[in-house]
Design a protein around this motif. Structure first.
Motif, short mmCIF file in Angstrom:
data_model
loop_
_atom_site.label_atom_id
_atom_site.label_comp_id
_atom_site.label_asym_id
_atom_site.label_seq_id
_atom_site.Cartn_x
_atom_site.Cartn_y
_atom_site.Cartn_z
N ALA A 73 -16.01 36.13 15.61
CA ALA A 73 -15.54 35.13 14.85
C ALA A 73 -15.83 34.24 13.49
O ALA A 73 -16.38 34.02 12.82
CB ALA A 73 -13.71 35.23 15.18
N GLN A 74 -16.17 32.98 14.65
CA GLN A 74 -16.74 32.22 13.83
C GLN A 74 -17.61 32.91 12.73
O GLN A 74 -17.59 31.51 12.01
CB GLN A 74 -17.03 30.73 15.49
CG GLN A 74 -17.88 31.06 15.55
CD GLN A 74 -19.42 30.76 14.83
OE1 GLN A 74 -19.71 29.87 13.97
NE2 GLN A 74 -20.82 31.32 15.55
N SER A 75 -19.03 33.31 13.46
CA SER A 75 -19.72 33.83 12.31
C SER A 75 -19.11 34.72 11.24
O SER A 75 -20.14 34.10 10.24
CB SER A 75 -20.87 35.06 13.46
OG SER A 75 -21.34 34.18 14.52
N GLY A 76 -18.20 35.32 11.63
CA GLY A 76 -18.32 36.09 10.26
C GLY A 76 -17.60 35.34 9.21
O GLY A 76 -17.57 35.35 8.08
N ILE A 77 -16.72 34.26 9.98
CA ILE A 77 -16.24 32.45 8.21
C ILE A 77 -17.58 32.65 7.90
O ILE A 77 -17.44 32.07 6.79
CB ILE A 77 -15.48 32.36 9.22
CG1 ILE A 77 -14.11 32.17 9.40
CG2 ILE A 77 -15.49 30.89 8.75
CD1 ILE A 77 -13.23 31.95 10.93
N ARG A 78 -18.31 31.54 8.26
CA ARG A 78 -19.59 31.53 7.93
C ARG A 78 -20.39 32.17 7.32
O ARG A 78 -20.90 31.66 5.98
CB ARG A 78 -20.81 30.71 9.43
CG ARG A 78 -20.34 29.96 10.36
CD ARG A 78 -21.30 29.43 10.90
NE ARG A 78 -20.00 28.37 12.12
CZ ARG A 78 -19.98 27.57 11.72
NH1 ARG A 78 -19.96 26.09 10.97
NH2 ARG A 78 -19.09 25.85 12.76
N ALA A 79 -20.79 33.28 7.67
CA ALA A 79 -21.00 34.13 6.59
C ALA A 79 -20.32 34.24 5.32
O ALA A 79 -20.95 34.65 4.12
CB ALA A 79 -21.37 35.76 7.51
N ALA A 80 -19.23 34.72 5.83
CA ALA A 80 -18.78 35.06 4.03
C ALA A 80 -18.35 33.99 3.31
O ALA A 80 -18.68 33.68 2.28
CB ALA A 80 -16.76 34.89 4.51
N LEU A 81 -18.60 32.33 4.28
CA LEU A 81 -18.39 31.35 3.12
C LEU A 81 -19.71 31.39 2.41
O LEU A 81 -20.07 30.50 1.18
CB LEU A 81 -17.92 29.93 3.72
CG LEU A 81 -16.86 30.23 4.37
CD1 LEU A 81 -16.20 28.82 5.04
CD2 LEU A 81 -15.75 30.07 2.98
#
Length: 457
Positions: free
Chosen positions: A213-221
């Motif tokens: 979940a946190q990886s997806g946020i960091r990747a999108a940002l």
């Protein structure tokens, strides 16, 4: 374009379809499933909030910010909230499952999108789009090369979760197609999750959903800020499937072909028992045997027909599955789970305490449970159960469960999902007033502004 690379990559085809959804309406069935995912995930976060692994996850993130760690007073940055909530939601193995995978989408996608929207785009409608898109991507990725990721020693929820979260967060933040491609490309280098936790019941599986979940946020940002990722992240010679499934050959049409027109999200299953998904039909069989009035002491032996693909996680080493070393290991031990369902008429959160896993009647029955591989078992397309019990008088009784209770064949009702939430919230120490307030909030969350502050504490 480099020699040998496709003119349009899989990620590019997928991104175009994701962007096309951002301005439209979702089917009613998909909206309903996303509403139920929200209810289920919030309840799971609450039920686990006082567990040691959640407290460690919260303490281990020193990134304070404005986002909600559900059930806690302390707030975190978006990535931190997604990590803690994802870890909590997956931690008791009570979260939803996709029967074609198997993968667990809600515990990854809901925490990722909620945290990202709470911080960056508090628009309930975009959160709904993001949860639908992320769930759909995660589930469809598991169909490209079925069973291969697990066979290679990785946890599919962790691997595909990072990709689904990147897609879902990207959609919820309104990224364009190029940015979504970059987000997927970046997330491919963040994906990971080995299944060595099975050896001694370590906690690492629990963090896989949160990490994704946190990886997806960091990747999108990162992608939104212009960071470039490989557009051939899926099918490339060193791409995601090469790395985690040891092949670049797969049914990529299962990911992109009818994306946005047919929603596999609608078939997600909500678990009735807090344990490994493939064990659940065996619990149903055991409960029915017990309901016949058969006593555990009347049983001389039990043989179960099983899918070969489930043996290494749920059946072997057999002695450890008959007598699990700890409560977490018991969640993935079919002989123990089956025996618990038989002896106690069900399997609840209380079945995994240190006292429960030492129950002499349960262990005595579990020791009589063996298995045989059924080469025609339809796993992973569907999860089935079977018990053949030989009684001490020589008679044989048998039970079969052809599908997963809570899945597409016999889904839980909205009331069932709500009742599960209420039980989980009570287990986590919430008052009836807190639970009622949370249900009221969730009922309108996708129609207004994202404000999760009432889910704290």
């Amino acid at each position: 374009m480099a020699s040998g690379l496709p003119e349009t990559s899989v990620a590019e085809a997928l991104a175009e379809k994701i962007v096309a959804l951002q301005g439209g309406a979702l089917p009613a069935a998909t909206v309903r499933k996303c509403e139920e995912l929200l209810i289920d995930v919030v309840g799971l976060c609450v039920t686990a909030r006082n567990e040691a692994y959640v407290r460690s996850a919260l303490a281990g993130y020193d990134d304070d910010g404005p986002c909600t760690a559900i059930g806690h007073k302390r707030t975190l940055n978006a990535a931190g909230a997604a990590f803690v909530n994802g870890t909590a939601a997956h931690g008791e193995d009570f979260d939803d499952t996709f029967e074609g995978g198997p993968v667990h989408a809600g515990a990854v996608i809901v925490p990722a999108v909620l945290a990202a929207c709470e911080r960056h785009n508090p628009d309930g409608r975009m959160a709904l789009i993001g949860i639908a898109v992320g769930t759909e991507v995660l589930c469809r990725l598991s169909l490209v090369v079925p069973k291969a990721v697990h066979k290679a020693g990785f946890h599919p929820t962790a691997i595909f979760g990072a990709m689904g979260a990147a897609a879902g967060v990207g959609a919820s933040l309104g990224l364009n197609a190029r940015q979504i491609v970059d987000a997927l490309g970046v997330a491919g280098s963040m994906a990971g999750g080995i299944i060595e936790y099975l050896a001694e019941g370590a906690w690492t599986k629990r963090l896989h959903a949160g990490w994704a979940a946190q990886s997806g946020i960091r990747a999108a940002l990162l992608a939104r800020a212009g960071f470039v990722g490989p557009r051939t992240v899926f099918e490339g010679v060193h791409g995601l499937f090469y790395g985690f499934a040891h092949t670049t050959e797969g049914d990529y049409d299962a990911l992109t072909g009818d994306f946005g027109t047919r929603w596999v999200t609608d078939t997600l299953a909500f678990k009735p028992y807090p344990c490994g998904t493939m064990a659940q039909p065996y619990i149903d069989c055991a409960r029915r045997l017990g309901a016949r009035g058969i006593k555990p002491e009347d049983v001389a032996g039990i043989v179960c027909e099983v899918a070969e693909g489930t043996v290494h996680r749920l059946w072997e080493p057999l002695a450890d599955k008959q007598h699990p070393r700890n409560g977490y290991a018991a969640k993935f031990a079919v002989p123990y789970l089956l025996a618990t369902g038989f002896v106690h008429g069900g399997v609840g959160l209380g079945a995994f305490t240190e006292n429960a896993i030492r129950d002499e009647r349960v262990l005595a029955l579990a020791a009589k449970v063996k298995f045989g591989i059924d080469p025609d078992n339809p796993y992973p397309n569907s999860y089935t159960g079977h018990i053949r019990a030989t009684l001490r008088d020589g008679s044989v009784v048998e039970e079969r469960q052809p599908y997963l209770l809570g899945g597409a064949q016999e889904p839980l009702t909205r009331q069932d999902v709500t009742d599960k939430f209420l039980l989980n919230a009570e287990h986590g120490g919430w008052s009836a007033a807190q639970s009622d307030a949370a249900l009221k909030l969730m009922a309108g969350l996708y129609n207004g502004r994202i404000d999760l502050s009432s889910l704290r504490g």
